[in-house]
Design an enzyme around this catalytic site. Structure first.
Site, mmCIF file in Angstrom:
data_model
loop_
_atom_site.group_PDB
_atom_site.id
_atom_site.type_symbol
_atom_site.label_atom_id
_atom_site.label_comp_id
_atom_site.label_asym_id
_atom_site.label_seq_id
_atom_site.Cartn_x
_atom_site.Cartn_y
_atom_site.Cartn_z
ATOM 1 N N THR A 1 0.802 -1.225 0.000
ATOM 2 C CA THR A 1 0.000 0.000 0.000
ATOM 3 C C THR A 1 0.834 1.275 0.000
ATOM 4 O OG1 THR A 1 -0.086 0.028 2.421
ATOM 5 C CG2 THR A 1 -1.860 -1.146 1.265
ATOM 6 N N LYS A 2 2.153 1.157 0.086
ATOM 7 C CA LYS A 2 2.986 2.333 0.293
ATOM 8 C C LYS A 2 3.267 3.087 -1.003
ATOM 9 C CE LYS A 2 3.522 1.771 4.753
ATOM 10 N NZ LYS A 2 2.678 0.622 5.048
#
Length: 392
Positions: free
Chosen positions: A189-190
């Site tokens: 998700t980064k």
């Protein structure tokens, strides 16, 4: 009567930004035969250190691994205390426990969600050995003030930068000439993602050397290439270590994402602009403030509802968004309310009232580089529709 029309398909909270470049890079890594730690990992370490402006990068399999190694290299262990924030993911405090030390929470600034420097100072005791500030959501903590405290009391500084790829403090990227260590996440998700992954950044030669050894079973430096023609089968176990190293399939993804960072960030900020314009003058919503010293990476888009202005709870607000096919999350459920910490330390929600109030009113909206302006507009309209329906 509302004129809002619910979309037919689900809008995910987060998605990785996958281009043909990532697919090609991983295919190349797979075909190369280097499926474990190899030349791509070494290349990523060099390029990421150069990118942030630090001397050393140790690429590992998660930010959690980097945090654990950071504390180990500082010699922190049983009997020591480490100050951090309760508004964080569990790994920040878990790794303090993993080295045998005690996590000590300091409350936050409710305008930002960042650890409050004055609260840190109140928590310092003769047993305090380190401070782990969290660059929450992509905002930078006040590193000058925290660094001054650490210098005055002889404390180790280990920055949790899981959200902070592309965060800048006074114009320089987080990790640029750090006092101690900076720990990054490259989780799916980064802003820079490789599925799972992380990095420890430092300018200290001894920290880097020990972290590199500990990250791969405690094997002596250079052992990763022991099967190559130029390598040696002979190695030493310098101390019992861990299986934390990054491997080349991860590194190939990370290198590609690093090369695409500018474009991915540009598209994130297009979505941010939609949200900011939509919510700027809505008194039922409380937006996160960005300190003047900081350039926000926008890993998360954080907002809080103002309960006294609405007839709906935060949890019900989330359900209303889900009913409109919008995926959202909460960052974070305050750590001092988690059963593992309540059982061990006897915490009550009111022990850290600002973090608890923040946690109970916060909603994280979709924020990723492939979101797009049109989807961001839909999310904004959904939020405003709920506010309109339930305002007092």
């Amino acid at each position: 009567m509302s004129d809002f029309t619910i979309r037919e398909d689900w809008l995910p909270f987060c998605l990785p930004d996958i281009s043909q470049a990532e697919i090609d890079a991983d295919a190349e890594a797979i075909r190369s035969g280097w499926w474990a730690k190899g030349p791509k990992t070494m290349e990523f370490q060099q390029k990421f250190a150069q990118y942030v402006g630090a001397k050393h990068c140790i690429a590992v399999n998660s930010c959690t691994a980097a945090q654990h190694l950071s504390l180990l290299t500082a010699g922190i262990g049983p009997g020591d205390e480490v100050i951090t924030t309760p508004l964080t993911f569990a790994s920040t405090a878990n790794t303090i426990l993993h080295v045998g030390a005690t996590p000590v929470f300091a409350d936050i600034d409710p305008d930002t969600g960042l650890i409050d420097t004055e609260e840190i100072e109140k928590k310092i005791t003769p047993r305090t050995r380190a401070v782990v500030p969290v660059h929450y959501s992509g905002l930078a903590c006040d590193l000058d003030a925290i660094g001054a405290l650490c210098d005055a009391h002889g404390l180790f500084l280990s920055e949790d930068a899981a959200h902070a790829v592309e965060t800048r403090y006074k114009g320089e990227l987080i990790g640029h000439h750090p006092r101690g260590t900076v720990c990054y996440s490259f989780y799916a998700t980064k802003n820079l993602a490789c599925g799972e992954g992380g990095a420890l950044i430092t300018d200290d030669d001894e920290i880097a050397k020990r972290a590199q050894v500990l990250s791969c079973h405690g094997m002596s430096a250079g052992a990763w290439n022991r099967y190559g023609k130029e390598g040696s089968w002979r190695y030493d176990i310098e101390e019992p270590g861990y299986k934390y190293n990054m491997f080349d399939i991860q590194a190939a993804l990370a290198l590609t994402q690093l090369a695409r960072m500018e474009d991915m960030q540009r598209r994130r900020f297009e979505a941010v602009q939609v949200y900011e314009e939509a919510f700027r003058d809505v008194p039922e919503l409380r937006l996160q403030k960005t300190p003047a010293y900081c350039h926000h990476s926008r890993h998360l888009y954080v907002m809080r509802i103002v309960p006294e202005r609405l007839t709906i709870s935060r949890d019900a607000f989330i359900e209303e968004l889900k009913a409109r096919n919008v995926g959202v999350s909460v960052h974070f459920i305050a750590l001092h309310t988690m059963s593992a910490y309540v059982k061990r330390f006897g915490y009550k929600p009111e022990d850290f009232p600002k973090a608890y109030a923040f946690s109970e009113s916060e909603i994280s909206l979709p924020m990723y580089s492939t979101l797009g302006v049109q989807n961001a507009q839909y999310v904004a309209q959904a939020v405003l529709d709920i506010v309109k329906r339930y305002r007092k």
